[in-house]
Design a protein around this motif. Structure first.
Motif, short mmCIF file in Angstrom:
data_model
loop_
_atom_site.label_atom_id
_atom_site.label_comp_id
_atom_site.label_asym_id
_atom_site.label_seq_id
_atom_site.Cartn_x
_atom_site.Cartn_y
_atom_site.Cartn_z
N LYS A 104 0.84 -1.21 0.00
CA LYS A 104 0.00 0.00 0.00
C LYS A 104 0.87 1.25 0.00
O LYS A 104 0.64 2.19 -0.76
CB LYS A 104 -0.89 0.01 1.26
N LEU A 105 1.87 1.23 0.87
CA LEU A 105 2.75 2.39 0.99
C LEU A 105 3.50 2.65 -0.32
O LEU A 105 3.68 3.79 -0.74
CB LEU A 105 3.73 2.17 2.14
N HIS A 106 3.90 1.58 -0.95
CA HIS A 106 4.58 1.65 -2.25
C HIS A 106 3.73 2.47 -3.23
O HIS A 106 4.23 3.32 -3.95
CB HIS A 106 4.78 0.23 -2.76
N GLU A 107 2.43 2.21 -3.19
CA GLU A 107 1.52 2.93 -4.09
C GLU A 107 1.35 4.38 -3.64
O GLU A 107 1.35 5.29 -4.48
CB GLU A 107 0.18 2.20 -4.16
N TYR A 108 1.20 4.62 -2.34
CA TYR A 108 1.05 5.99 -1.87
C TYR A 108 2.26 6.83 -2.25
O TYR A 108 2.16 8.03 -2.49
CB TYR A 108 0.87 6.05 -0.35
N LEU A 109 3.42 6.19 -2.28
CA LEU A 109 4.65 6.93 -2.61
C LEU A 109 4.75 7.21 -4.10
O LEU A 109 5.73 7.81 -4.55
CB LEU A 109 5.88 6.14 -2.13
N GLY A 110 3.76 6.74 -4.82
CA GLY A 110 3.72 7.10 -6.24
C GLY A 110 4.35 6.09 -7.17
O GLY A 110 4.49 6.33 -8.36
N TYR A 111 4.73 4.94 -6.61
CA TYR A 111 5.34 3.91 -7.47
C TYR A 111 4.28 3.05 -8.11
O TYR A 111 3.13 2.98 -7.65
CB TYR A 111 6.23 2.99 -6.64
N GLU A 112 4.69 2.36 -9.16
CA GLU A 112 3.86 1.33 -9.76
C GLU A 112 4.44 -0.03 -9.39
O GLU A 112 5.57 -0.13 -8.90
CB GLU A 112 3.87 1.46 -11.30
N GLY A 113 3.70 -1.06 -9.67
CA GLY A 113 4.26 -2.39 -9.54
C GLY A 113 3.91 -3.06 -8.23
O GLY A 113 3.41 -2.45 -7.30
N ASN A 114 4.18 -4.35 -8.21
CA ASN A 114 3.80 -5.20 -7.10
C ASN A 114 5.06 -5.66 -6.38
O ASN A 114 5.91 -6.32 -6.98
CB ASN A 114 3.02 -6.40 -7.69
N ILE A 115 5.19 -5.29 -5.10
CA ILE A 115 6.40 -5.69 -4.37
C ILE A 115 6.18 -6.91 -3.49
O ILE A 115 7.08 -7.35 -2.79
CB ILE A 115 6.96 -4.53 -3.52
N MET A 116 4.96 -7.45 -3.51
CA MET A 116 4.68 -8.66 -2.72
C MET A 116 4.88 -9.93 -3.52
O MET A 116 4.98 -11.01 -2.98
CB MET A 116 3.22 -8.69 -2.26
N GLY A 117 4.84 -9.81 -4.84
CA GLY A 117 4.81 -10.99 -5.68
C GLY A 117 3.39 -11.51 -5.80
O GLY A 117 2.48 -11.03 -5.11
N ARG A 118 3.20 -12.49 -6.67
CA ARG A 118 1.85 -13.01 -6.90
C ARG A 118 1.75 -14.46 -6.43
O ARG A 118 2.66 -15.25 -6.64
CB ARG A 118 1.51 -12.98 -8.39
N GLN A 119 0.62 -14.80 -5.82
CA GLN A 119 0.34 -16.18 -5.42
C GLN A 119 -0.88 -16.67 -6.17
O GLN A 119 -1.84 -15.92 -6.33
CB GLN A 119 0.06 -16.25 -3.92
N TRP A 120 -0.84 -17.90 -6.62
CA TRP A 120 -2.03 -18.45 -7.27
C TRP A 120 -2.07 -19.97 -7.08
O TRP A 120 -1.05 -20.58 -6.78
CB TRP A 120 -2.05 -18.10 -8.76
N THR A 121 -3.27 -20.52 -7.25
CA THR A 121 -3.41 -21.97 -7.15
C THR A 121 -3.51 -22.57 -8.54
O THR A 121 -3.87 -21.88 -9.51
CB THR A 121 -4.67 -22.37 -6.36
N GLU A 122 -3.20 -23.86 -8.60
CA GLU A 122 -3.19 -24.54 -9.89
C GLU A 122 -3.57 -25.98 -9.64
O GLU A 122 -3.21 -26.55 -8.61
CB GLU A 122 -1.74 -24.49 -10.41
N GLU A 123 -4.29 -26.55 -10.57
CA GLU A 123 -4.60 -27.98 -10.47
C GLU A 123 -3.59 -28.74 -11.31
O GLU A 123 -3.45 -28.48 -12.50
CB GLU A 123 -6.01 -28.25 -11.00
N ILE A 124 -2.86 -29.64 -10.67
CA ILE A 124 -1.84 -30.40 -11.38
C ILE A 124 -2.42 -31.77 -11.74
O ILE A 124 -2.88 -32.50 -10.87
CB ILE A 124 -0.58 -30.59 -10.51
N GLU A 125 -2.39 -32.09 -13.01
CA GLU A 125 -2.90 -33.39 -13.46
C GLU A 125 -1.73 -34.33 -13.72
O GLU A 125 -0.83 -34.01 -14.49
CB GLU A 125 -3.72 -33.22 -14.74
N GLU A 126 -1.78 -35.48 -13.04
CA GLU A 126 -0.80 -36.51 -13.32
C GLU A 126 -1.51 -37.60 -14.12
O GLU A 126 -2.62 -37.40 -14.59
CB GLU A 126 -0.22 -37.03 -12.00
#
Length: 589
Positions: free
Chosen positions: A508-530
Motif C-alpha cells: 500500500k505504501l509503495h503505491e502511496y509513494l507514487g510507485y507502480e508495480g507489485n512488491i509482494m509478488g503473486r500467489q495463485w493456485t493450480e490444479e496439477i494433473e498426473e
RNA sequence: GGCGGCGUAGCUCAGUGGUAGAGCAGGCGGCUCAUAAUCGCCGGGUCACAGGUUCGAAUCCUGUCGCCGCCA
C-alpha cells in the motif's frame, strides 16, 4: 551485491487433518516466509517448498470418526491450508501434498535405493492382530489398560494418563478400535527398518564440522544423541492400507511408515516444482551444488527428524546436500496455556483473519517469535503491539510525512536544499539499517531484525520532532522541503525494510509513494494433473518485484497518491472480548 | 530417574566477564504535521538463593529452591 546463492527454504509439512493455529505460524511458517522474502530481495535464488502431509494415523483416525475416506479429509483441509497461505502471504514457490504420483515415485525410489545400499533391513515384529477385521492393528488402532498406571484407555503407542511411550503388545485387555471387539491375538509380522545405527558414524562426522551458525539448543541436543551412539533401527513399514505402498515384490500390501516418507517431501517437492516450470533438472541447483544452502523451519518437537533421521536418509541415498541450518523454534502459549486442539484452546488463523488484517498478525508473531524459549501470546499484547508499534510508531510516521508532502508540496516529492548534520545522520542510519537488519535475518534472528527496523522508525519520528517542518514551512519553505524530502526517503526505505515482515502494508505504501508495480509478488493456485490423479498446489512468482534490499532513492518531483492510514487502531476492549470468546470455546459453550 | 531450559524493574522481555537495559504501565513537560498519534525528562531492580573462579560475574563453575519441557 555479493555472490548469488542458491537457497532452499522448507518448512515442516502440516498434517492435513485440521486448520492451522497461530502456534504453527509462529513456530515455522512465518519465519520461513520472512527469511525467503528477504533473501529474494537480496537477489538470491530462493526456492521455498512444502506441502500437506496426507498420510499417517491422524488423518485416518479423523476419517474413521467421521465415516469418510482419508482422501475426503485431505480434500477438505488441503485447500483451506492453501487459502491460509494466500491470506497471510506465506509465499511458497510450491505448496503441494504427499498423495501425488510424483511423491510416491520419489519416496519409493528412496526406499529402493536405501534397500539396495543396505541401509534397510527386514525384521520380525510382534503386533496385535484382530481376528474379526482380519488385520494387524497399528499403534493407535489398539487400546487397552496401561501396564504401568492402570489407565483403562491407553493408546497403543502412548498412555495419555501417565505419558509413557508404550509398545502396544504390553497393553492389558486390548481392544480393537476399528470393530471395538476383543478378539485379538499377537502375531508375528515382517517389517522393514531403517538402519540408523549404520548411519550414526557418518552423521557424527557431519555434525562435528561447520555448525557454528546453528542454534546452540538444536546443536547440543543433536550432538548428545549422536554421541551416545545409541541410534537403533526404526520401522519404516506398516500393516495398514492408507499410504505409499512398499515397492518390494511380495510386500506390496504393506505401506511405508509416514515419518519416513513425509520428510522425503522436501526433496520430492523440488522435483515436482522443476517439472511444473518445465526444467526437469532445476532441482539440482539446490541439492547438488555444494554451496547451496538448505534451511528447515520447524518446531522443536521435530528436531531429531531434521537433524538426525532426514540427514541420515540423505547420506544413505547419497550425493544430496545435507541441511545447512535447522532453526527450530520453541512453543507459543496463549494466555498462559499451552495450545491444544483437543482442549479447544486455539487461535485458528483463518478464523482471526476474518476479523483482523494479516500484517498485525505477522508483526506480533514475528516480534514474539519463540526463537530462544517458549513465549506467551496474549490478546492484550496483540492490541498493544498493533496500536503502539504498528499504528503509532510506523503507520503514523508514514501517514504524517505523506500528508504533509501531499498538502504542502503539491502532492509531489519536494526538491531538497542542502543537508545539515541531522539530515545526513538520519539518511546514513537508514542506509546502515539494510546491513544490520540483513545480518539478523541471515542469522535467522527474526525478532532482533524487526526490532532494528522499528528502531529506525523511532529515529525518524524523533528527527521530525526536532526539525519541526510544520514551523519551517511558515518561514523557510526550502528547509521544510529538505526535511520532508529526507523523511520521505527514509519512509521509502523503511517500506523496503518492512517488506519481508509486512508485505501487505508495504505494498500500500509503495503505491502511496507514487510507485507502480507489485512488491509482494503473486500467489495463485493450480490444479496439477498426473496420469491417474489430480491435486491442488499453491505457487508464487516474485520475479518482477521492482525493489531490492538496498537503500532506495525516491526521485524529487515524483507524484504521490493521496495517503490513507496503513493500519487500523484496535479498541482495547477487543482483547477482553477475544479472551472471553476463547474461554467460551474451551468450555464447550 | 536421566538430559535440557528458564528464574533480570509492577508487566513482557533483551543483555554470555568490565560501572544494570528496552518497551509497556505510572508521573511531569514540549509540540500540534499526523489514526489524542509524536518527542523529552523522572521514579523504579541485593540480575531466585548460597558458595567458588577472577583484578572484576546477571554473564563462567558447584550446590539449593521454584517453574517448564524432552526422554526413560
Amino acid at each position: 551485491m555479493t555472490k548469488r546463492l542458491n537457497i532452499l527454504v522448507t518448512t515442516a509439512w502440516p498434517y492435513c487433518n485440521g486448520d492451522l493455529h497461530i502456534g504453527h505460524i509462529a513456530g515455522a511458517y512465518l519465519g520461513a516466509d520472512i527469511f525467503a522474502r528477504y533473501q529474494r530481495l537480496r537477489g538470491h535464488n530462493v526456492l521455498m517448498v512444502s506441502g500437506s502431509d496426507t498420510h499417517g494415523t491422524p488423518i485416518t483416525v479423523r476419517a474413521e470418526e467421521e465415516g469418510v475416506t482419508p482422501r475426503e479429509i485431505v480434500d477438505r483441509y488441503h485447500p483451506r491450508i492453501i487459502r491460509l497461505w494466500q491470506e497471510l502471504g506465506i509465499t511458497f514457490d510450491l505448496y503441494t501434498e504427499t498423495d501425488t504420483e510424483n511423491h510416491w515415485r520419489v519416496s519409493q525410489d528412496f526406499f529402493l535405493t536405501h534397500w539396495k545400499k543396505g541401509y534397510i533391513y527386514k525384521d520380525v515384529m510382534r503386533q496385535w492382530y484382530c481376528l474379526t477385521d482380519e488385520q494387524f492393528l497399528a499403534d493407535r488402532y489398539v487400546e487397552g489398560t496401561c501396564p504401568y498406571c492402570g489407565f483403562p484407555e491407553a493408546r497403543g503407542d502412548q498412555c495419555d494418563n501417565c505419558g509413557r511411550i508404550l509398545d502396544a503388545i504390553e497393553l492389558k485387555n486390548p481392544r480393537c478400535r476399528i470393530c471395538g471387539g476383543t478378539n485379538l491375538e499377537i502375531r508375528e509380522t515382517e517389517h522393514f527398518f531403517l538402519d540408523l545405527a549404520k548411519l550414526n558414524e557418518p552423521l557424527l562426522e557431519w555434525i562435528r564440522e561447520d555448525k557454528e551458525h546453528w542454534r546452540p539448543k538444536v546443536l547440543n541436543y543433536t550432538r548428545a544423541q549422536l554421541e551416545s551412539g545409541e541410534l537403533r533401527g526404526r520401522p519404516i513399514s506398516r500393516d495398514i492400507t492408507w499410504g505409499i505402498t512398499v515397492p518390494v515384490p511380495g510386500y506390496e500390501h504393506k505401506r511405508i511408515y509416514v515419518w519416513y516418507e513425509a520428510v522425503i517431501g522436501y526433496f520430492s517437492a523440488t522435483v515436482e516444482w522443476s517439472n511444473i516450470v518445465g526444467e526437469p533438472d532445476a532441482w539440482k541447483t539446490w541439492w547438488k551444488d555444494p554451496a547451496a544452502r538448505t534451511y528447515y523451519f520447524i518446531g522443536k518437537d521435530n528436531i531429531p527428524f531434521h537433524t538426525i533421521i532426514w540427514p541420515g536418509m540423505l547420506i544413505g541415498y547419497g550425493d544430496l546436500n545435507l541441511p545447512y541450518d535447522v532453526p527450530a523454534n520453541e512453543y507459543l502459549n496463549v494466555e498462559g496455556r499451552q495450545l491444544s486442539k483437543s482442549r479447544r484452546w486455539v487461535i485458528e488463523v483463518l478464523d482471526v483473519l476474518e476479523r483482523y488484517d494479516p500484517d498485525p498478525w505477522r508483526y506480533t508473531l514475528a516480534a514474539i517469535m519463540p526463537e530462544a524459549g517458549d513465549v506467551n501470546f496474549t490478546w492484550e499484547e496483540f492490541v498493544r503491539r498493533n496500536n503502539d508499534e504498528l499504528v503509532a510508531t510506523w503507520g503514523n510516521l508514514a501517514n504524517r510525512v505523506l500528508n504533509f508532502a501531499y498538502r504542502n508540496f503539491d502532492g509531489r516529492v519536494p526538491q531538497p536544499g542542502p543537508f545539515d548534520d541531522l539530515d545526513t545522520a538520519l539518511l546514513r542510519a537508514s542506509e546502515e539499517a539494510f546491513d544490520t537488519v540483513g545480518r539478523h535475518i541471515d542469522a535467522v534472528q527474526i525478532r532482533a531484525a524487526l526490532r532494528e527496523v522499528r528502531r529506525l522508525a523511532e529515529e525518524a519520528n524523533k528527527y521530525l520532532n526536532v526539525k519541526e517542518p510544520w514551523k519551517q514551512i511558515k518561514g523557510n519553505r526550502e528547509a521544510a522541503a529538505t526535511t520532508i524530502y529526507v523523511a520521505l526517503q527514509v519512509v521509502d526505505r523503511l517500506k523496503v525494510l518492512f517488506t519481508p515482515f509486512l508485505p501487505f502494508s508495504s505494498q500500500k505504501l509503495h503505491e502511496y509513494l507514487g510507485y507502480e508495480g507489485n512488491i509482494m509478488g503473486r500467489q495463485w493456485t493450480e490444479e496439477i494433473e498426473e496420469e491417474q490423479k489430480k491435486h491442488l498446489v499453491l505457487r508464487y512468482d516474485g520475479s518482477d518485484i521492482p525493489v531490492r534490499w538496498e537503500p532506495s532513492t525516491l526521485p524529487p518531483g515524483q507524484q504521490l497518491r493521496k495517503p490513507k492510514p496503513l493500519f487500523r487502531k484496535l479498541d482495547p476492549s477487543v482483547a477482553e472480548e477475544e479472551v472471553e470468546r476463547m474461554l467460551r470455546m474451551a468450555s464447550g459453550r
